[in-house]
Design an enzyme around this catalytic site. Sequence first.
Site, PDB file in Angstrom:
ATOM      1  N   ASN A  59       3.567 -64.371  18.172  1.00 52.61           N
ATOM      2  CA  ASN A  59       2.509 -65.297  18.576  1.00 52.61           C
ATOM      3  C   ASN A  59       2.599 -66.564  17.723  1.00 52.61           C
ATOM      4  O   ASN A  59       2.833 -66.480  16.515  1.00 52.61           O
ATOM      5  CB  ASN A  59       1.183 -64.562  18.285  1.00 52.61           C
ATOM      6  CG  ASN A  59      -0.032 -65.186  18.913  1.00 52.61           C
ATOM      7  OD1 ASN A  59      -0.036 -65.499  20.106  1.00 52.61           O
ATOM      8  ND2 ASN A  59      -1.088 -65.352  18.116  1.00 52.61           N
TER       9      ASN A  59
ATOM     10  N   GLU B 276      -4.971 -67.624  22.554  1.00 52.94           N
ATOM     11  CA  GLU B 276      -6.099 -68.133  21.749  1.00 52.94           C
ATOM     12  C   GLU B 276      -6.606 -69.472  22.295  1.00 52.94           C
ATOM     13  O   GLU B 276      -6.855 -70.417  21.544  1.00 52.94           O
ATOM     14  CB  GLU B 276      -5.667 -68.299  20.283  1.00 52.94           C
ATOM     15  CG  GLU B 276      -5.079 -67.039  19.675  1.00 52.94           C
ATOM     16  CD  GLU B 276      -4.761 -67.162  18.182  1.00 52.94           C
ATOM     17  OE1 GLU B 276      -5.208 -68.130  17.538  1.00 52.94           O
ATOM     18  OE2 GLU B 276      -4.055 -66.282  17.666  1.00 52.94           O
TER      19      GLU B 276
ATOM     20  N   GLU C  44       2.588 -66.623  13.841  1.00 51.85           N
ATOM     21  CA  GLU C  44       2.879 -67.939  13.279  1.00 51.85           C
ATOM     22  C   GLU C  44       4.088 -67.985  12.333  1.00 51.85           C
ATOM     23  O   GLU C  44       3.985 -68.435  11.187  1.00 51.85           O
ATOM     24  CB  GLU C  44       1.625 -68.485  12.568  1.00 51.85           C
ATOM     25  CG  GLU C  44       0.421 -68.533  13.512  1.00 51.85           C
ATOM     26  CD  GLU C  44      -0.844 -69.081  12.855  1.00 51.85           C
ATOM     27  OE1 GLU C  44      -0.903 -69.169  11.625  1.00 51.85           O
ATOM     28  OE2 GLU C  44      -1.780 -69.428  13.604  1.00 51.85           O
TER      29      GLU C  44
ATOM     30  N   HIS D 275      -4.256 -73.668  21.208  1.00 49.87           N
ATOM     31  CA  HIS D 275      -5.394 -74.382  20.626  1.00 49.87           C
ATOM     32  C   HIS D 275      -5.185 -75.871  20.912  1.00 49.87           C
ATOM     33  O   HIS D 275      -4.412 -76.529  20.229  1.00 49.87           O
ATOM     34  CB  HIS D 275      -5.457 -74.167  19.108  1.00 49.87           C
ATOM     35  CG  HIS D 275      -5.787 -72.763  18.719  1.00 49.87           C
ATOM     36  ND1 HIS D 275      -7.033 -72.212  18.934  1.00 49.87           N
ATOM     37  CD2 HIS D 275      -5.045 -71.795  18.139  1.00 49.87           C
ATOM     38  CE1 HIS D 275      -7.050 -70.963  18.489  1.00 49.87           C
ATOM     39  NE2 HIS D 275      -5.851 -70.678  18.005  1.00 49.87           N
TER      40      HIS D 275
ATOM     41  N   ASP E 274      -8.429 -72.588  23.286  1.00 55.22           N
ATOM     42  CA  ASP E 274      -9.649 -73.387  23.202  1.00 55.22           C
ATOM     43  C   ASP E 274      -9.246 -74.861  23.307  1.00 55.22           C
ATOM     44  O   ASP E 274      -8.092 -75.220  23.060  1.00 55.22           O
ATOM     45  CB  ASP E 274     -10.541 -73.091  21.983  1.00 55.22           C
ATOM     46  CG  ASP E 274      -9.833 -73.100  20.646  1.00 55.22           C
ATOM     47  OD1 ASP E 274      -8.742 -73.699  20.530  1.00 55.22           O
ATOM     48  OD2 ASP E 274     -10.398 -72.522  19.694  1.00 55.22           O
TER      49      ASP E 274
END
Length: 366
Positions: free
Chosen positions: A208, A273, A167, A244, A275
Site C-alpha cells: 500500500n 484511504e 509506504e 489522499h 479522502d
Amino acid sequence: MIKKAHSFLLASALLLSIMASPTTIAAMENKGVKGKHDSGLRDYAKRRVVKVGTAVDVNVLTNEQQYRKVLAREFNSVTPENEMKWEAIEPTRGQLNFTASDQLVNFARRHGQVVRGHTLVWHNQLPQWLTGGNFTNEELEQILHKHIIDVMKHFKGRVQAWDVVNEPFNEDGTLRDSIWLRAMGPDYIAKSLQWAHEADPHAKLYINDYNIEGTGPKSDAMYKLVKDLKERGVPIDGVGFQSHLGIQYGFPENMQQNLQRFTDLGLKVSLTEVDVRMPLPVTDEKLAEQKDYFGRLMDTCLRVKGCESFTVWGFTDAHSWVPGWFTGQGAATPFDESYRPKPAYFALRDELTKRAGRPSSEFWDK
Ligand code: XIL
C-alpha cells in the site's frame, strides 16, 4: 431450600441485568438503531462487485450511536484506522493487546462487512521498545517475523485482506529509509509477504502506498517492484492506492491507465484511504470540486476490472485525520460533521448506480 431458591433468583436477575446492560458495542447497537433498512452505498456497490469501505476509529465506534448506524448502513468493508498498528497492538514487548481491533472485527462480522487489516510492516507508529531497542539486524528480522505471524494468526480467517507493507517508497521512487530496510535490505518486502502467506494462506496480501495513483516515478517504482515479486513467485495479491487527494493539487494523471497496468500483471488494485481535502473555509464551489474528485475516483475504480474495493479514510468530517495533520485544511470526507451526506456522497452513489454491471468476481468469497 428457600434460601437456595432465593440466591438462585438473585443470581439470575444479576445475570439478566448484565446481559441487558449496554456495556458492549453489540448491546448498544440494539438500542434504537434497528428497524427499517435504508439503502446505503453498500447496497448499490453489491451490483458493481466492488466493496465500499471506510477506516474506523474504534473509540468513536464505542461512543457514538450515529457513527455506528451510518457505518453499518453504508459500508461493507472496514479498516481499523489505528488499532492494528504495531504501537497499538504491542505497546509493551510481548504483551499483545487485541481488545480494540477485535471489537471492530466483531462489529464487521455482525454487519456482514469484510475487514482490511492495516498494517504489518511500516516505518510509522512503531512502539518505543522497538525503535529505541538497539537491536541487531538479526534480532530485528526475528522480531518482524514474530509480529507478522502472531498478528495474522490471531485474525486468521477473520481479516480477509492485509496491507502487509505500507509506504515503502520515497517520492523519487527509491526505497524509503526505514528500520526494516536498514536491518534486512530491500528483501524485507518479499520476506514479509512470504511470512504473511504462511501465517494465513487465504488472506489477500497487499502493498500500500500514497502518491502512486497517477503515473510518475513513485508509481513506476511500485510497478517495477510488484512485477519483480510476481516473477519471483512471491505471494502478492494486490496494490493499495491510498488516494489522499486535495482539490488544490489536481487530479492524478492517467489514473485509469495506471491502475490498468497493475491489473495487467494479474494483480488486484484497491483504493484504500480515499479522502479529498480542501483549504478551509468550505464553500459550495469547493464542495462541487470535491464531488467531482470523488466521482472520478469511483468511476476510475469501476472502469478497471480488478479494482476490488474503494475505501474512504473516515466517512465523516467529524472524525477525520485531515485537520489534525494538514494545517488549514479539512472537510475531506463524504459526510459533514453532522453526518449529513455531502455532494461527494451523491457522486459516489451516482457512479455506483449509473455504470453497467461488471463481470462478477469471486475475489471476496474465497
Ligand atoms: C493516520 C491516522 O488516520 C491518524 O489517526 C494517525 O494519527 C496517523 O495515521 N497513511 C496511512 C494511514 O497508511 O495509516 C495513516 O493514518 C494516514 C496515511
